[in-house]
Design an enzyme around this catalytic site. Structure first.
Site, PDB file in Angstrom:
ATOM      1  N   ASP A 164      30.645 -25.853  -8.302  1.00 56.16           N
ATOM      2  CA  ASP A 164      31.681 -25.643  -7.281  1.00 56.16           C
ATOM      3  C   ASP A 164      30.999 -25.104  -6.031  1.00 56.16           C
ATOM      4  O   ASP A 164      29.834 -24.694  -6.070  1.00 56.16           O
ATOM      5  CB  ASP A 164      32.718 -24.637  -7.811  1.00 56.16           C
ATOM      6  CG  ASP A 164      33.781 -24.293  -6.775  1.00 56.16           C
ATOM      7  OD1 ASP A 164      34.203 -25.193  -6.024  1.00 56.16           O
ATOM      8  OD2 ASP A 164      34.187 -23.114  -6.701  1.00 56.16           O
ATOM      9  N   SER A 165      31.750 -25.054  -4.958  1.00 57.12           N
ATOM     10  CA  SER A 165      31.241 -24.442  -3.733  1.00 57.12           C
ATOM     11  C   SER A 165      30.990 -22.942  -3.926  1.00 57.12           C
ATOM     12  O   SER A 165      30.211 -22.352  -3.200  1.00 57.12           O
ATOM     13  CB  SER A 165      32.265 -24.626  -2.619  1.00 57.12           C
ATOM     14  OG  SER A 165      33.504 -24.079  -3.025  1.00 57.12           O
ATOM     15  N   CYS A 173      35.420 -28.754  -8.041  1.00 63.15           N
ATOM     16  CA  CYS A 173      35.782 -28.422  -6.661  1.00 63.15           C
ATOM     17  C   CYS A 173      36.502 -29.638  -6.092  1.00 63.15           C
ATOM     18  O   CYS A 173      35.958 -30.756  -6.125  1.00 63.15           O
ATOM     19  CB  CYS A 173      34.507 -28.141  -5.882  1.00 63.15           C
ATOM     20  SG  CYS A 173      34.735 -27.918  -4.116  1.00 63.15           S
ATOM     21  N   GLU A 198      40.374 -15.087  -2.882  1.00 58.70           N
ATOM     22  CA  GLU A 198      39.089 -14.475  -3.189  1.00 58.70           C
ATOM     23  C   GLU A 198      39.083 -12.992  -2.834  1.00 58.70           C
ATOM     24  O   GLU A 198      38.432 -12.186  -3.490  1.00 58.70           O
ATOM     25  CB  GLU A 198      37.992 -15.188  -2.430  1.00 58.70           C
ATOM     26  CG  GLU A 198      36.779 -15.394  -3.285  1.00 58.70           C
ATOM     27  CD  GLU A 198      36.039 -16.629  -2.847  1.00 58.70           C
ATOM     28  OE1 GLU A 198      35.172 -16.472  -2.004  1.00 58.70           O
ATOM     29  OE2 GLU A 198      36.358 -17.733  -3.316  1.00 58.70           O
ATOM     30  N   CYS A 258      43.159 -27.246  -5.054  1.00 54.53           N
ATOM     31  CA  CYS A 258      41.996 -26.394  -4.798  1.00 54.53           C
ATOM     32  C   CYS A 258      41.799 -25.540  -6.040  1.00 54.53           C
ATOM     33  O   CYS A 258      42.778 -25.060  -6.633  1.00 54.53           O
ATOM     34  CB  CYS A 258      42.255 -25.512  -3.579  1.00 54.53           C
ATOM     35  SG  CYS A 258      41.012 -24.229  -3.328  1.00 54.53           S
ATOM     36  N   HIS A 294      40.966 -22.621  -6.501  1.00 54.55           N
ATOM     37  CA  HIS A 294      41.418 -21.224  -6.446  1.00 54.55           C
ATOM     38  C   HIS A 294      42.909 -21.072  -6.795  1.00 54.55           C
ATOM     39  O   HIS A 294      43.340 -20.003  -7.202  1.00 54.55           O
ATOM     40  CB  HIS A 294      41.240 -20.661  -5.032  1.00 54.55           C
ATOM     41  CG  HIS A 294      39.831 -20.387  -4.652  1.00 54.55           C
ATOM     42  ND1 HIS A 294      38.848 -21.340  -4.706  1.00 54.55           N
ATOM     43  CD2 HIS A 294      39.228 -19.253  -4.207  1.00 54.55           C
ATOM     44  CE1 HIS A 294      37.702 -20.807  -4.307  1.00 54.55           C
ATOM     45  NE2 HIS A 294      37.911 -19.548  -3.995  1.00 54.55           N
TER      46      HIS A 294
HETATM   47  N1  DGL Z   1      36.473 -24.944  -4.488  1.00 47.89           N
HETATM   48  C1  DGL Z   1      37.073 -25.470  -3.292  1.00 47.89           C
HETATM   49  C2  DGL Z   1      38.093 -26.560  -3.654  1.00 47.89           C
HETATM   50  O1  DGL Z   1      38.511 -26.705  -4.785  1.00 47.89           O
HETATM   51  C3  DGL Z   1      37.769 -24.404  -2.501  1.00 47.89           C
HETATM   52  C4  DGL Z   1      36.879 -23.451  -1.789  1.00 47.89           C
HETATM   53  C5  DGL Z   1      36.069 -24.067  -0.680  1.00 47.89           C
HETATM   54  O2  DGL Z   1      36.620 -24.477   0.356  1.00 47.89           O
HETATM   55  O3  DGL Z   1      34.859 -24.125  -0.856  1.00 47.89           O
HETATM   56  O4  DGL Z   1      38.485 -27.292  -2.795  1.00 47.89           O
END
Ligand code: DGL
Length: 282
Positions: free
Chosen positions: A16-17, A79, A159, A192, A194
């Site tokens: 993931d990011s 992600c 977050e 997303c 999160h």
């Molecule tokens: N993990 C990213 C997503 O699911 C969200 C956080 C980011 O923008 O890096 O889109």
């Protein structure tokens, strides 16, 4: 790259990011308790949501190489943003050696199964801009109306742990979900990684009347099926030890793992980008 063909004892690679993808990793750990997970969070570059598609593609390929080097038998792009711009590229990159799973297709399939006629998508700017959900849903479920809403700061708000205050969350939910484009939706895709953390607040906003599509469980089942088909499920029982790597380490990232993985986990700092700049082979 993989030194040998993937084997059932090898780990599952998840990236993931940042640390939000731990929601997906947790879903996989629950559904497949005997599997070992290698997680990579690109905390040095997060959020991906506001980066260019080209940048995200470049990061994703390098991380995929790292996971292959760790002998991962399957790669999960945990992600939405990376899934929206890099899945085909990664599939090309691994050339069929391992399966590459993304978090979008299983949800698109779930929308089709649901029979819902008007669905909203709440996602980052990049995912929304990519148009990936409307495009894929139009292909699999023609006739379904898809309303996409970019929630620019929502991932950062989560977050920061702001979701603990019901009062604050009500205001935040009002801010994002009262957008007229989301009127009369029957379902809402959490686009997303999160957002599963605030699922209850979203449910409260809609008084439970809107079906919430949450990739966490769906993706875990897709991973299970892929491993079954390729006869790569771990054969037996074990106490699986997961490993978590991040490209930039801070204590607050480690503290936040509690939010996304359910338990606090140790993050190993793996400065993948510095190594690349110094031309150190991956
Ligand atoms: N993990 C990213 C997503 O699911 C969200 C956080 C980011 O923008 O890096 O889109």
């Amino acid at each position: 790259m993989h030194t040998s063909a993937p084997q059932n004892i090898h780990p599952i690679g998840v990236f993931d990011s940042g640390i939000g993808g731990l929601t997906v990793a947790q879903g996989i750990a629950r559904a497949l308790p005997n599997e070992q997970i290698i997680y990579f969070g690109d905390t040095a570059h997060m959020p991906y949501g506001e980066k260019s598609a080209e940048a995200i593609q470049g990061y994703s390929v390098k991380i995929c190489q790292f996971l292959l080097q760790q002998q991962c038998k399957i790669i999960v792009i945990a992600c939405n943003t990376a899934s929206s711009v890099a899945v085909e590229l990664l599939q090309e990159h691994v050339a069929g050696k391992v399966a590459v799973i993304n978090v979008i297709d299983p949800v698109v399939e779930a929308v089709k199964q649901s029979g819902i006629g008007r669905v909203g998508v709440l996602a980052t700017q990049r995912t929304t801009k990519s148009g990936v959900y409307p495009h894929k849903i139009a292909l699999t479920s023609p006739g379904v109306q898809v309303m996409a809403k970019a929630a620019a700061s929502l991932a950062s708000i989560i977050e920061e742990g702001m979701f603990n205050s019901a009062h604050t969350m009500k205001a935040i939910m009002d801010y994002y979900l009262s957008d007229p484009c989301l009127e009369k939706i029957e379902g809402l895709i959490l686009g997303c990684t999160h957002y599963p953390i605030i699922k209850d607040h979203i449910n409260n906003y809609y008084n439970g009347k809107v079906h919430i599509f949450d990739a966490t469980e769906t993706v875990a089942q897709t991973v299970k099926k892929q491993l079954q088909n390729r006869q790569l499920l771990y054969p037996g029982e074990r106490a699986a030890h997961h490993h978590f790597y991040v490209s930039d380490y801070t204590r607050s990232f480690e503290q936040a793992t509690q939010i996304f993985f359910g338990t606090r986990v140790h993050l190993n700092h793996y400065p993948i980008w510095e190594m690349i700049e110094q031309n150190t082979p991956l």
